[in-house]
Design a protein around this motif. Structure first.
Motif, PDB file in Angstrom:
ATOM      1  N   MET A  19       0.828  -1.214   0.000  1.00 31.80           N
ATOM      2  CA  MET A  19       0.000   0.000   0.000  1.00 31.80           C
ATOM      3  C   MET A  19       0.856   1.256   0.000  1.00 31.80           C
ATOM      4  O   MET A  19       0.473   2.283  -0.565  1.00 31.80           O
ATOM      5  CB  MET A  19      -0.943   0.000   1.211  1.00 31.80           C
ATOM      6  CG  MET A  19      -2.017  -1.066   1.137  1.00 31.80           C
ATOM      7  SD  MET A  19      -3.071  -0.965  -0.310  1.00 31.80           S
ATOM      8  CE  MET A  19      -4.052   0.467   0.106  1.00 31.80           C
ATOM      9  N   GLY A  20       2.036   1.185   0.597  1.00 32.39           N
ATOM     10  CA  GLY A  20       2.920   2.342   0.617  1.00 32.39           C
ATOM     11  C   GLY A  20       3.723   2.524  -0.653  1.00 32.39           C
ATOM     12  O   GLY A  20       4.166   3.634  -0.954  1.00 32.39           O
ATOM     13  N   SER A  21       3.899   1.466  -1.422  1.00 33.21           N
ATOM     14  CA  SER A  21       4.755   1.562  -2.599  1.00 33.21           C
ATOM     15  C   SER A  21       4.015   1.461  -3.930  1.00 33.21           C
ATOM     16  O   SER A  21       4.590   1.805  -4.967  1.00 33.21           O
ATOM     17  CB  SER A  21       5.833   0.484  -2.551  1.00 33.21           C
ATOM     18  OG  SER A  21       5.250  -0.802  -2.599  1.00 33.21           O
ATOM     19  N   CYS A  22       2.780   1.024  -3.932  1.00 36.59           N
ATOM     20  CA  CYS A  22       2.035   0.858  -5.178  1.00 36.59           C
ATOM     21  C   CYS A  22       1.492   2.208  -5.642  1.00 36.59           C
ATOM     22  O   CYS A  22       0.758   2.878  -4.914  1.00 36.59           O
ATOM     23  CB  CYS A  22       0.885  -0.123  -4.980  1.00 36.59           C
ATOM     24  SG  CYS A  22      -0.160  -0.347  -6.451  1.00 36.59           S
ATOM     25  N   GLN A  24      -0.677   2.826  -8.028  1.00 37.00           N
ATOM     26  CA  GLN A  24      -2.119   2.796  -8.257  1.00 37.00           C
ATOM     27  C   GLN A  24      -2.886   2.906  -6.936  1.00 37.00           C
ATOM     28  O   GLN A  24      -3.844   3.659  -6.838  1.00 37.00           O
ATOM     29  CB  GLN A  24      -2.520   1.521  -8.982  1.00 37.00           C
ATOM     30  CG  GLN A  24      -4.014   1.434  -9.260  1.00 37.00           C
ATOM     31  CD  GLN A  24      -4.399   0.161  -9.985  1.00 37.00           C
ATOM     32  OE1 GLN A  24      -3.543  -0.555 -10.478  1.00 37.00           O
ATOM     33  NE2 GLN A  24      -5.681  -0.122 -10.045  1.00 37.00           N
ATOM     34  N   CYS A  25      -2.453   2.176  -5.927  1.00 35.63           N
ATOM     35  CA  CYS A  25      -3.134   2.222  -4.629  1.00 35.63           C
ATOM     36  C   CYS A  25      -2.962   3.585  -3.970  1.00 35.63           C
ATOM     37  O   CYS A  25      -3.854   4.061  -3.266  1.00 35.63           O
ATOM     38  CB  CYS A  25      -2.594   1.143  -3.700  1.00 35.63           C
ATOM     39  SG  CYS A  25      -3.027  -0.533  -4.195  1.00 35.63           S
ATOM     40  N   HIS A  26      -1.812   4.189  -4.180  1.00 38.85           N
ATOM     41  CA  HIS A  26      -1.527   5.477  -3.560  1.00 38.85           C
ATOM     42  C   HIS A  26      -2.356   6.595  -4.185  1.00 38.85           C
ATOM     43  O   HIS A  26      -2.836   7.469  -3.476  1.00 38.85           O
ATOM     44  CB  HIS A  26      -0.032   5.790  -3.689  1.00 38.85           C
ATOM     45  CG  HIS A  26       0.399   6.975  -2.914  1.00 38.85           C
ATOM     46  ND1 HIS A  26       0.429   6.993  -1.544  1.00 38.85           N
ATOM     47  CD2 HIS A  26       0.811   8.199  -3.312  1.00 38.85           C
ATOM     48  CE1 HIS A  26       0.836   8.181  -1.139  1.00 38.85           C
ATOM     49  NE2 HIS A  26       1.079   8.922  -2.182  1.00 38.85           N
ATOM     50  N   ASP A  28      -5.195   6.167  -6.490  1.00 44.25           N
ATOM     51  CA  ASP A  28      -6.626   5.856  -6.549  1.00 44.25           C
ATOM     52  C   ASP A  28      -7.176   5.555  -5.162  1.00 44.25           C
ATOM     53  O   ASP A  28      -6.450   5.202  -4.251  1.00 44.25           O
ATOM     54  CB  ASP A  28      -6.878   4.638  -7.443  1.00 44.25           C
ATOM     55  CG  ASP A  28      -6.565   4.924  -8.900  1.00 44.25           C
ATOM     56  OD1 ASP A  28      -6.460   6.101  -9.271  1.00 44.25           O
ATOM     57  OD2 ASP A  28      -6.422   3.947  -9.654  1.00 44.25           O
ATOM     58  N   THR A  29      -8.465   5.699  -5.034  1.00 47.15           N
ATOM     59  CA  THR A  29      -9.109   5.326  -3.773  1.00 47.15           C
ATOM     60  C   THR A  29      -9.469   3.841  -3.756  1.00 47.15           C
ATOM     61  O   THR A  29      -9.774   3.302  -2.713  1.00 47.15           O
ATOM     62  CB  THR A  29     -10.383   6.154  -3.551  1.00 47.15           C
ATOM     63  OG1 THR A  29     -11.254   5.968  -4.653  1.00 47.15           O
ATOM     64  CG2 THR A  29     -10.051   7.629  -3.416  1.00 47.15           C
ATOM     65  N   VAL A  30      -9.428   3.195  -4.915  1.00 45.92           N
ATOM     66  CA  VAL A  30      -9.763   1.776  -5.032  1.00 45.92           C
ATOM     67  C   VAL A  30      -8.459   0.974  -5.050  1.00 45.92           C
ATOM     68  O   VAL A  30      -7.576   1.241  -5.850  1.00 45.92           O
ATOM     69  CB  VAL A  30     -10.554   1.516  -6.335  1.00 45.92           C
ATOM     70  CG1 VAL A  30     -10.860   0.048  -6.485  1.00 45.92           C
ATOM     71  CG2 VAL A  30     -11.814   2.337  -6.355  1.00 45.92           C
ATOM     72  N   PRO A  31      -8.316  -0.012  -4.160  1.00 45.93           N
ATOM     73  CA  PRO A  31      -7.093  -0.820  -4.157  1.00 45.93           C
ATOM     74  C   PRO A  31      -6.971  -1.664  -5.425  1.00 45.93           C
ATOM     75  O   PRO A  31      -7.971  -2.090  -5.997  1.00 45.93           O
ATOM     76  CB  PRO A  31      -7.233  -1.715  -2.932  1.00 45.93           C
ATOM     77  CG  PRO A  31      -8.546  -1.435  -2.326  1.00 45.93           C
ATOM     78  CD  PRO A  31      -9.234  -0.380  -3.104  1.00 45.93           C
ATOM     79  N   CYS A  32      -5.738  -1.897  -5.834  1.00 41.99           N
ATOM     80  CA  CYS A  32      -5.490  -2.711  -7.025  1.00 41.99           C
ATOM     81  C   CYS A  32      -5.713  -4.191  -6.694  1.00 41.99           C
ATOM     82  O   CYS A  32      -5.844  -4.569  -5.526  1.00 41.99           O
ATOM     83  CB  CYS A  32      -4.073  -2.463  -7.532  1.00 41.99           C
ATOM     84  SG  CYS A  32      -2.764  -3.227  -6.553  1.00 41.99           S
ATOM     85  N   PRO A  33      -5.745  -5.053  -7.700  1.00 45.18           N
ATOM     86  CA  PRO A  33      -5.968  -6.490  -7.460  1.00 45.18           C
ATOM     87  C   PRO A  33      -4.915  -7.123  -6.541  1.00 45.18           C
ATOM     88  O   PRO A  33      -5.244  -8.012  -5.752  1.00 45.18           O
ATOM     89  CB  PRO A  33      -5.923  -7.103  -8.852  1.00 45.18           C
ATOM     90  CG  PRO A  33      -6.319  -6.006  -9.766  1.00 45.18           C
ATOM     91  CD  PRO A  33      -5.768  -4.749  -9.134  1.00 45.18           C
ATOM     92  N   VAL A  34      -3.684  -6.671  -6.626  1.00 40.20           N
ATOM     93  CA  VAL A  34      -2.638  -7.227  -5.756  1.00 40.20           C
ATOM     94  C   VAL A  34      -2.928  -6.875  -4.302  1.00 40.20           C
ATOM     95  O   VAL A  34      -2.790  -7.714  -3.412  1.00 40.20           O
ATOM     96  CB  VAL A  34      -1.239  -6.711  -6.179  1.00 40.20           C
ATOM     97  CG1 VAL A  34      -0.177  -7.148  -5.192  1.00 40.20           C
ATOM     98  CG2 VAL A  34      -0.903  -7.185  -7.580  1.00 40.20           C
ATOM     99  N   ALA A  35      -3.352  -5.641  -4.049  1.00 39.14           N
ATOM    100  CA  ALA A  35      -3.692  -5.231  -2.681  1.00 39.14           C
ATOM    101  C   ALA A  35      -4.860  -6.053  -2.151  1.00 39.14           C
ATOM    102  O   ALA A  35      -4.868  -6.455  -0.983  1.00 39.14           O
ATOM    103  CB  ALA A  35      -4.019  -3.747  -2.643  1.00 39.14           C
ATOM    104  N   LYS A  36      -5.837  -6.311  -2.991  1.00 41.31           N
ATOM    105  CA  LYS A  36      -6.981  -7.124  -2.571  1.00 41.31           C
ATOM    106  C   LYS A  36      -6.535  -8.539  -2.207  1.00 41.31           C
ATOM    107  O   LYS A  36      -6.995  -9.119  -1.222  1.00 41.31           O
ATOM    108  CB  LYS A  36      -8.045  -7.167  -3.663  1.00 41.31           C
ATOM    109  CG  LYS A  36      -8.736  -5.844  -3.871  1.00 41.31           C
ATOM    110  CD  LYS A  36      -9.725  -5.930  -5.004  1.00 41.31           C
ATOM    111  CE  LYS A  36     -10.371  -4.593  -5.289  1.00 41.31           C
ATOM    112  NZ  LYS A  36     -11.296  -4.653  -6.415  1.00 41.31           N
ATOM    113  N   HIS A  37      -5.620  -9.086  -3.008  1.00 44.61           N
ATOM    114  CA  HIS A  37      -5.109 -10.429  -2.746  1.00 44.61           C
ATOM    115  C   HIS A  37      -4.314 -10.465  -1.437  1.00 44.61           C
ATOM    116  O   HIS A  37      -4.494 -11.372  -0.621  1.00 44.61           O
ATOM    117  CB  HIS A  37      -4.236 -10.890  -3.912  1.00 44.61           C
ATOM    118  CG  HIS A  37      -3.599 -12.213  -3.695  1.00 44.61           C
ATOM    119  ND1 HIS A  37      -4.309 -13.391  -3.713  1.00 44.61           N
ATOM    120  CD2 HIS A  37      -2.311 -12.559  -3.438  1.00 44.61           C
ATOM    121  CE1 HIS A  37      -3.489 -14.402  -3.475  1.00 44.61           C
ATOM    122  NE2 HIS A  37      -2.273 -13.920  -3.304  1.00 44.61           N
ATOM    123  N   LEU A  38      -3.446  -9.473  -1.229  1.00 46.80           N
ATOM    124  CA  LEU A  38      -2.657  -9.425  -0.004  1.00 46.80           C
ATOM    125  C   LEU A  38      -3.546  -9.243   1.222  1.00 46.80           C
ATOM    126  O   LEU A  38      -3.290  -9.833   2.274  1.00 46.80           O
ATOM    127  CB  LEU A  38      -1.626  -8.301  -0.084  1.00 46.80           C
ATOM    128  CG  LEU A  38      -0.487  -8.522  -1.072  1.00 46.80           C
ATOM    129  CD1 LEU A  38       0.352  -7.261  -1.218  1.00 46.80           C
ATOM    130  CD2 LEU A  38       0.373  -9.707  -0.660  1.00 46.80           C
TER     131      LEU A  38
END
Length: 51
Positions: A19-22, A24-26, A28-38
């Motif tokens: 979350m600190g390095s992505c 897209q996550c940083h 956008d307000t919507v987490p990316c697929p990798v963040a959802k998986h983690l």
């Protein structure tokens, strides 16, 4: 072999690091697929540790 507590801490650290390095996550307000998986991995480890 890592304990359940270690797995939980590692899953949380992986999620926080992502979350600190992505970019897209940083941005956008919507987490990316990798963040959802983690996050799913973290939640599964949390449930396992609670048993």
């Amino acid at each position: 072999m890592p304990s359940q507590g270690d797995a939980l801490q590692q899953a949380r650290a992986d999620y926080d690091q992502h979350m600190g390095s992505c970019r897209q996550c940083h941005v956008d307000t919507v987490p990316c697929p990798v963040a959802k998986h983690l996050l799913r991995l973290y939640n599964n480890a949390r449930r396992t540790a609670a048993r």
